[in-house]
Enzyme design. Structure first.
Site: not given
Lengths: 283, 260, 283, 260
Positions: D52-55
């Site tokens: 997920y792009e949150s890391g």
């Protein structure tokens, strides 16, 4: 997904003559065992990359593995010169070595931009210094917003990155901690990555959510090589053998003495180095 | 208590340590800078922040590291960051107040050479190279230089500028866009030199006890200038010497033990 | 060195009318309490920066704090639109809002280059998209090695960065963990930095050597504000109040209802929000 | 066991999950993509890597996240990296095999708009904007798109290209220097569309059970083309439906409990 291999097979299947190779490690976790295996396999014409080519690269250069070196500090940390590196640059022994010389900041930025799949890195670097006069790979770039002139260097993207780490889990994920250098960037910017590890564990267990872990799917091969960083160190496993670094100054000064040491402790045996590797050579 | 008098090297380290303040953030190199910074931390500057380029921030080593990345530095640090971050966010980011540099050679404008003796393409001596020095010299708010003073090290002309000091003097530094002060002090083993305000030429501002002008003139590779009022640096105190020697003794034992 | 202040004083002494301010947090650790204090202090003409302006920025925009917004995704995560943000852009209520719109990758890179004191960031970005047609702050740069054309965006360097973190030690060092967003970059690129924390501890104790810690000397002010990220969350302290995010869609749809909620739960009281903040307004 | 027949939305999620392989590395968005990826992980692709792009890298959430950065994603991840690193080293670095995108609007060349309805400077509806989508579309080896098909979403002309698909078709993508495949599949709630090999125009290649060509033609905002051989997508299996519904029920309870 990472394959678990023995060190010999791992190097055989990933490092080819003529490759661009980085064996990285900033004082900590230097992949000595893997580098020695490359020497044993007599790889040739490698372009070696490393911020701090230290004893391991001195050995590789002295054994004729390297055709070129991209680096930013070529010394024996805390001790002095690298005599084999000097002999190659000053006298072309065992053969001439092309050098592309940078500053640390530029090398680190080039590893970052390589991992990010960019062709170059920008930095406020080399201002007033002579490096751009001797290195055509240091260029200028103009900020499209402020018109400032900055330095640009080409990204580092290797054929093979080789690093040493504390441990892998059974799925081939690799954990490293302590002084991290540019190892992650070297791996993420490389086509193939070889990791030697102190141990393989079932599971990393409880840990910080931000632990430095390279997932299995960015690694080509993992080899379990306890003490694979010796005489460098692995935080939590064994300390740096500072005595070896001090002793290397003498061992490496003379070509014959150097060759004798390499024959005895690298070519003639397959085990990783231990404290006994100063026997018969130390003052 | 009877303390053996300070050597010149010790005096240099003590002089360097005295130049540091409790609220400084120092980018530390191996050798004399590392000794000076840790001596300051163990004496008058207990809160000084020491950073080594290996990524260790706020480190408090119990023994001096042999290398820039000894485990001791990481073990005793507030935190350790990857090397690219150290150079981008912390050094280039302008977070460092004092950078410590040494070198094989220095010229009268405090430019440094650690790259090569002789021509670059046909070197007489190939030195290790710049490492962090080019950008330490550029981005720290100011830099201190520690070097032994003699005709091999203090030279008239550098074959290579590895770390830019004051260039050709005057406003050369500013004309290249550098906003930092650059070298503000050279702490040698005989004296302290500072750039003259206008010309930026290094000028002797203080002599160590027992050192004469002639001693300095004889050893310096250019016709060195002296400040109008020349101070004599107070000798290291007993306490400074004791702390420094204890530190170096701990270091000797630690590295020796590993070497054994 | 960081000063320990109460939240009101911390905001008063650091955030000025007209400042460029980033209150960062990527879903996690959003500094709600600090943002509410900015609203209470009626700061005006702020240029707000944030990758993901979510409910907090919706509230700040709706209360007239902002003159401009630089952002990359302006929605209520997992729920839908931000109605106050939409009202400002679509109808100029409570007053017009200048927007500078980017993609996440560009905002993240601009924070990085800001922390690194570079004037711009380079990325392989915006290829074929319409963003460069509506944003003159997206420019091109040519690689001096490969002649490739890449996107360049101006670095983010704020007057003030405001973040929330798990804890500070007594020396004013700040530890954060979990989803880290761009908080470190925002702080390191800012002139002044305010950090609210869940708690202040004597010492961080045993930890990974690579723990994410902002040293005291890069921080201006620290305020202890337990639950200061609510209804966002603080890993290890309390979970995200997803119900609030769902409820906000209704609360914020109507100007009067929005104003009533802000009056009751932000302007008329100084405590941080709690689960009771849906009373009298939730469906 | 008697399982309630699949809704179109469920069929879409199942179809998307079937498109994923066990060795894929997926950049996951919230909503249908997140449901599809986790359904794949819980059925036929247990080793699939979800990012997920949150890391959060290699995350295995037990319930679906409401936001892209729910704590659940971090708690169950192999590791979590800062957001700049996620976008530079992992996405731009070319490490992702499948990117999942949705959008407010799509055109016949699989370009997406999530920015604005109406003129950019005087929007009728201001949408959230691109977020990660522009570079997900550029850097993943290929992208899948999930969207409900109707005349508001499948449109003849986009007011804004937020995420570039195949541009104006043909070799437009390659001509801009993009080396990735771009959108290879649009998984709608009535059918699956794929870009035709030469023109890159989206073409219906499979219909869901009970959906006719006319249904699709009526709802699509452009005169949609159909492949010569049109497959019918097998309905979700009982097992797929059960796993998906369990996941969604766990999610409902978890988010409800927090909301209560």
């Amino acid at each position: 997904m990472a394959e678990f291999l023995d060190l010999q097979t791992a190097i055989q299947s990933t490092v080819r003559d003529g490759d661009v190779v980085a064996l990285e490690g900033f004082t900590h976790l230097i992949p000595f065992a893997a580098g020695h295996e490359i020497i044993r396999q007599q790889r040739r014409d490698l372009t070696l990359i490393r911020m701090t080519p230290d004893i391991l690269y001195d050995q590789m250069i002295g054994m004729g593995v390297a055709r070129a070196l991209r680096f930013s500090w070529g010394g024996n940390p805390g001790v002095g010169s690298l005599h084999r590196f000097r002999d190659a640059v000053e006298n072309g022994w065992p053969h001439p070595l092309l050098i592309e010389e940078h500053a640390h900041a530029a090398m680190a930025a080039a590893y970052q931009s390589g991992a990010a799949n960019l062709p170059f890195a920008t930095l406020r670097g080399y201002i007033g210094t002579d490096h751009p006069n001797v290195n055509s790979q240091i260029r200028q770039i103009v900020c499209p917003f402020t018109a400032e002139r900055l330095a640009a260097v080409a990204s580092i993207r290797c054929d093979v990155a080789v690093i040493h780490a504390q441990r892998a889990d059974r799925n081939g994920n690799v954990l490293l901690e302590g002084i991290l250098g540019v190892q992650r960037e070297a791996v993420l910017g490389a086509k193939r990555a070889v990791v030697t590890v102190e141990e393989i564990v079932d599971d990393f267990g409880p840990r910080s959510p931000n632990t430095t872990i390279l997932p299995s799917w960015v690694i080509t091969a993992i080899a379990r090589v306890p003490r694979g960083a010796f005489p460098s160190y692995a935080q939590g496993y064994y300390p740096r053998h500072n005595g070896f670094y001090l002793a290397w100054d003498e061992i490496s000064r003379d070509r014959d003495r150097f060759l004798a040491w390499m024959q005895r402790y690298v070519l003639d045996r397959r085990e990783v180095l231990g404290p006994d590797c100063l026997q018969g050579v130390a003052a | 208590m009877n303390v053996k008098p300070a050597t010149r090297s010790e005096t240099m380290i003590v002089a360097a340590s005295r130049a540091l303040k409790n609220d400084d953030v120092c980018f530390v190199g191996i050798g004399a800078p590392s000794a000076a910074c840790n001596l300051a931390r163990l004496t008058h500057a207990p809160d000084i922040v020491l950073i080594y380029e290996s990524g260790t921030i706020g480190t408090r080593p119990n023994v001096l590291p042999l290398s820039i990345g000894d485990g001791e530095l990481c073990d005793t640090a507030l935190t350790t960051v990857p090397v690219p971050e150290m150079f981008s966010y912390w050094l280039q980011g302008g977070r460092i107040s004092i950078g410590f540099l040494g070198g094989a050679q220095i010229d009268r404008y405090a430019n440094l050479n650690t790259t090569v003796i002789g021509p670059y393409d046909a070197p007489k001596v190939r030195l290790p190279g710049g490492g962090g020095a080019p950008e330490i010299g550029a981005h720290c708010k100011q830099t201190f230089i520690t070097m032994a003073l003699n005709r091999r090290t203090f030279v008239d002309q550098l074959p290579f500028i590895t770390s830019f000091g004051h260039g050709r003097g005057g406003d050369h530094r500013r004309s290249l866009g550098l906003t930092t002060a650059g070298p503000t002090r050279v702490i040698a083993d005989m004296c302290i030199l500072e750039p003259e305000a206008e010309s930026k030429e290094l000028t002797v501002t203080a002599l160590y006890e027992g050192v004469t002008r002639d001693d300095v003139t004889r050893e310096c590779g250019w016709p060195v200038r002296f400040a109008d009022t020349l101070a004599t640096l107070p000798a290291p105190s007993e306490q400074e010497l004791r702390v420094l020697r204890d530190l170096q003794e701990r270091t000797r034992i630690a590295h020796g033990a590993v070497a054994a």
